[in-house]
Design a protein around this motif. Structure first.
Motif, mmCIF file in Angstrom:
data_model
loop_
_atom_site.group_PDB
_atom_site.id
_atom_site.type_symbol
_atom_site.label_atom_id
_atom_site.label_comp_id
_atom_site.label_asym_id
_atom_site.label_seq_id
_atom_site.Cartn_x
_atom_site.Cartn_y
_atom_site.Cartn_z
ATOM 1 N N MET A 1 0.844 -1.198 0.000
ATOM 2 C CA MET A 1 0.000 0.000 0.000
ATOM 3 C C MET A 1 0.882 1.252 0.000
ATOM 4 O O MET A 1 1.903 1.308 0.682
ATOM 5 N N THR A 2 0.469 2.239 -0.785
ATOM 6 C CA THR A 2 1.220 3.484 -0.918
ATOM 7 C C THR A 2 0.563 4.586 -0.097
ATOM 8 O O THR A 2 -0.638 4.820 -0.201
ATOM 9 N N VAL A 3 1.362 5.269 0.724
ATOM 10 C CA VAL A 3 0.870 6.364 1.561
ATOM 11 C C VAL A 3 1.517 7.667 1.090
ATOM 12 O O VAL A 3 2.740 7.782 1.060
ATOM 13 N N VAL A 4 0.682 8.627 0.705
ATOM 14 C CA VAL A 4 1.170 9.914 0.200
ATOM 15 C C VAL A 4 0.637 11.039 1.074
ATOM 16 O O VAL A 4 -0.544 11.059 1.424
ATOM 17 N N ILE A 16 -3.329 19.910 4.432
ATOM 18 C CA ILE A 16 -2.369 18.808 4.306
ATOM 19 C C ILE A 16 -3.151 17.512 4.463
ATOM 20 O O ILE A 16 -3.741 17.250 5.510
ATOM 21 N N GLY A 17 -3.171 16.727 3.404
ATOM 22 C CA GLY A 17 -3.924 15.478 3.423
ATOM 23 C C GLY A 17 -3.019 14.273 3.323
ATOM 24 O O GLY A 17 -1.930 14.342 2.743
ATOM 25 N N ILE A 18 -3.452 13.178 3.892
ATOM 26 C CA ILE A 18 -2.716 11.915 3.804
ATOM 27 C C ILE A 18 -3.655 10.871 3.211
ATOM 28 O O ILE A 18 -4.770 10.679 3.690
ATOM 29 N N ILE A 19 -3.186 10.222 2.140
ATOM 30 C CA ILE A 19 -4.001 9.241 1.420
ATOM 31 C C ILE A 19 -3.260 7.912 1.327
ATOM 32 O O ILE A 19 -2.052 7.882 1.079
ATOM 33 N N ARG A 20 -3.997 6.842 1.550
ATOM 34 C CA ARG A 20 -3.430 5.495 1.409
ATOM 35 C C ARG A 20 -4.248 4.732 0.381
ATOM 36 O O ARG A 20 -5.388 4.374 0.622
ATOM 37 N N ASP A 21 -3.666 4.553 -0.795
ATOM 38 C CA ASP A 21 -4.336 3.831 -1.885
ATOM 39 C C ASP A 21 -5.764 4.321 -2.117
ATOM 40 O O ASP A 21 -6.705 3.539 -2.204
ATOM 41 N N GLY A 22 -5.929 5.635 -2.206
ATOM 42 C CA GLY A 22 -7.237 6.215 -2.496
ATOM 43 C C GLY A 22 -8.093 6.505 -1.284
ATOM 44 O O GLY A 22 -9.119 7.167 -1.407
ATOM 45 N N GLU A 23 -7.692 6.038 -0.112
ATOM 46 C CA GLU A 23 -8.452 6.291 1.119
ATOM 47 C C GLU A 23 -7.883 7.510 1.838
ATOM 48 O O GLU A 23 -6.695 7.579 2.122
ATOM 49 N N VAL A 24 -8.743 8.492 2.126
ATOM 50 C CA VAL A 24 -8.317 9.705 2.814
ATOM 51 C C VAL A 24 -8.218 9.418 4.315
ATOM 52 O O VAL A 24 -9.223 9.153 4.969
#
Length: 218
Positions: A1-4, A16-24
């Motif tokens: 899983m990618t966390v951006v 500032i948002g954090i998303i993991r594979d499309g999940e906010v």
């Protein structure tokens, strides 16, 4: 899983948002609000962003329940937008990426909006009516670029609402457009705006080629 983790500060709102594979996972924000009848100057807006950005960053990590080591990539709004606020946020994003040892990805502001909507709606290849503060355009994806097929010839809808709010001194809290909408719900007479749209075939969105997957995965 990618966390951006993504830094946005192109105008008077910083988030500032954090998303993991499309999940906010988190999306804290702060808005620079001026008195009714006044707009926001780039220098004052940048000063506001500098004052709150580290607090917002801390909130984003805490709400997501993550640590810097859990982040895979740092993204930030590269433009278009207001120069001083963009530079302020970009500097923090670059510093964070260096301190955490993470790759850095600059994202076109307009494309970020479009991809966010496409992700949420699960649209495969949409034709988009893009309406924001500085842009009102019809956009579609073609030949590995987003192309502008039509746009307003004078002023974007968002800026139109902002200017209208300033003239009649509507509050900027939480936003001029929202307050105008609430007032409009109580009205019964509507005035048609003199709006003109021109066609511009196959005009690349800011000459900014970017694969869709790059916005979601680093």
């Amino acid at each position: 899983m990618t966390v951006v983790i993504g830094f946005e500060g192109s105008a008077n709102k910083i988030g500032i948002g954090i998303i993991r594979d499309g999940e906010v996972l988190s999306n804290p924000r702060r808005t620079y609000i001026t008195p009714p009848g006044q707009g926001f100057m780039p220098s004052d807006t940048a000063r506001h962003h500098r004052a709150v950005i580290l607090t917002v960053l801390k909130e984003a990590l805490e709400q997501a329940g993550l640590k810097p080591a859990d982040i895979d990539c740092v993204a930030y709004t590269k433009g278009p937008g207001m120069g001083a606020p963009l530079v302020t946020v970009a500097l923090v994003a670059r510093t964070v990426a260096q301190l955490w040892g993470k790759p850095l990805l600059g994202v076109n502001h307009c494309i970020g909006h479009i991809e966010m909507g496409r992700l949420i709606t699960q649209a495969d290849n949409p034709t988009v009516l893009y309406v924001s503060g500085g842009n009102t355009q019809v956009i579609a994806y073609s030949e590995r670029r987003y192309r502008i097929f039509g746009e307003t010839i004078d002023i974007a809808v968002g800026n139109c609402l902002d200017r209208f709010a300033r003239v009649i001194k509507i509050s900027n809290d939480p936003s001029p457009g929202y307050n105008i909408e609430q007032m409009a719900k109580k009205g019964s007479q509507y005035v048609e705006l003199p709006y003109t749209v021109k066609r511009r075939m196959s005009h690349s969105l800011g000459s900014y080629p970017i694969l869709r997957k790059r916005l979601i995965r680093c």
